[in-house]
Motif scaffolding. Structure first.
Motif, short mmCIF file in Angstrom:
data_model
loop_
_atom_site.label_atom_id
_atom_site.label_comp_id
_atom_site.label_asym_id
_atom_site.label_seq_id
_atom_site.Cartn_x
_atom_site.Cartn_y
_atom_site.Cartn_z
N PHE A 60 0.89 -1.36 -0.10
CA PHE A 60 -0.09 0.05 -0.08
C PHE A 60 0.73 1.19 -0.12
CE2 PHE A 60 -4.13 -1.71 1.69
CZ PHE A 60 -4.94 -1.37 0.67
N CYS A 61 0.56 2.38 -0.71
CA CYS A 61 1.25 3.45 -0.76
C CYS A 61 0.42 4.68 -0.96
CB CYS A 61 2.27 3.46 -1.60
SG CYS A 61 3.52 4.84 -1.48
N GLN A 62 0.59 6.04 -0.60
CA GLN A 62 -0.14 7.04 -0.80
C GLN A 62 0.40 7.55 -2.00
OE1 GLN A 62 -0.06 9.30 3.69
NE2 GLN A 62 0.60 10.34 2.05
N SER A 63 -0.59 8.20 -2.88
CA SER A 63 -0.22 8.41 -4.29
C SER A 63 0.76 9.71 -4.19
CB SER A 63 -1.51 9.07 -4.98
OG SER A 63 -2.15 10.12 -4.33
N ASP A 64 0.88 10.41 -3.35
CA ASP A 64 1.94 11.45 -3.40
C ASP A 64 3.33 10.78 -3.12
OD1 ASP A 64 0.83 11.01 -0.82
OD2 ASP A 64 1.50 12.68 -0.01
N VAL A 65 3.36 9.80 -2.12
CA VAL A 65 4.65 9.23 -1.91
C VAL A 65 5.28 8.33 -2.99
CG1 VAL A 65 5.68 7.71 -0.20
CG2 VAL A 65 4.25 9.25 0.53
N MET A 66 4.17 7.64 -3.47
CA MET A 66 4.72 6.79 -4.77
C MET A 66 5.44 7.82 -5.91
SD MET A 66 1.30 5.25 -6.74
CE MET A 66 0.47 6.49 -8.08
#
Length: 320
Positions: free
Chosen positions: A86-92
């Motif tokens: 799982f990942c936040q869209s900004d962090v990816m």
């Protein structure tokens, strides 16, 4: 000579296990480790449900494991300690571009699907904290140091003309933040997770929880600077707050290492979206899934296995 050959083979085997990119795993029956989030967050709970259903029904083996935030989850993919994350869209996007949290570009992963919106929740028990400006001089948890939550907090504080030096910051997980709010050790906490978030829900069972709203002027300023944010409203029914809460959100996305087989990722995506309408009772987030949002990511290319599923549904997504 034999010892030298054995040493070379051992080194090559080690590199193949830890390299950021490599040959695809051989079958959809491959065992996939899915790094999710902390035990008080939505990633952990929803990820566990996704993993269990896929294992029972999709012909793949998925094991949900505890994660330490979006940055750490990307690093687990990079190191070969997980195949899904799982990942936040900004962090990816930070990872893929080698910016903010990442000193160098990380491109060993692809998008599987965007699932739901993760709201920036500014949680407090202090009735005098009504706006972000009221956080000045207060003890505020802004997420683990260097986490996605940390950067979200800094962005929002900055939109209101505040910085890290204008608060008394602590750097804590969701669960620890909720516990310290309950014990009166901090005044407010930034939590970035799909609402309802377990840590906040648990806190609301014994305390009168409030969430700080953002006003449109500052939301527009924030979005103009960082377009991965979108305006979002958390209904007053979610935590029993007095009013609906206006905030911003980022996307919650599943990522996969590029070397996971196309068949395995296709099976996972098909299991998630084909069965979502029937699984809302298993986890409420299934009710928020839709193909338009799932196929909307443009910052990181999609895995070929995911692209195959979306193509069958009439969506063309970017791939490498």
């Amino acid at each position: 000579m034999k010892k030298m050959i054995a040493l070379i083979l051992a080194v090559l085997m080690l590199l193949s296990m830890t390299a950021c990119a490599g040959s695809k795993t051989s079958a959809p029956a491959a065992k996939l480790r899915f790094v999710t989030g902390g035990e008080g967050g939505t990633y952990f709970a929803f990820g566990g449900v996704i993993a269990q259903h896929a294992t029972n029904n999709a012909g793949i083996s998925v094991t949900g494991i505890v994660g330490n935030g979006s940055q750490a989850n990307v690093q687990e993919l990079q190191s070969g300690n997980a195949e899904l994350a799982f990942c936040q869209s900004d962090v990816m996007a930070y990872a893929y571009n080698g910016s903010n949290l990442f000193d160098t570009k990380v491109d060993c992963f692809s998008t599987v699907a965007a699932l739901y919106m993760e709201q920036v929740q500014i949680v407090t028990l202090d009735p005098d904290i009504k706006t972000v400006a009221d956080l000045a001089g207060k003890k505020v948890s802004i997420g683990a140091a260097g986490s996605g939550v940390y950067f979200n907090a800094i962005d929002i504080l900055g939109a209101y003309g505040l910085g890290e030096a204008d608060i008394i910051p602590t750097y804590q997980s969701f669960s620890d933040s909720a516990n310290d709010l309950k014990d009166g050790k901090i005044d407010a906490a930034f939590i970035v997770s799909g609402a309802p978030t377990n840590a906040v829900t648990d806190l609301a069972t014994t305390k009168n929880v409030s969430l700080v709203s953002l006003d449109d002027e500052h939301i527009n300023t924030l979005i103009a600077k960082s377009d991965y944010y979108t305006k979002n409203v958390i209904s007053k029914d979610v935590y029993g707050t007095d009013d609906d809460v206006t905030t911003v959100a980022v996307g919650a996305v599943i990522l996969a290492r590029n070397d996971v087989s196309d068949d395995a990722i296709y099976a996972l995506v098909k299991d998630i979206f084909d069965n979502a309408p029937d699984l809302v009772s298993s986890h409420a987030k299934y009710g928020e899934l839709n193909l338009d949002f799932a196929a909307s990511v443009t910052s990181v290319p999609y895995h070929a296995g995911a692209a195959k599923y979306f193509a069958e549904k009439g969506y063309t997504v970017p791939t490498k």
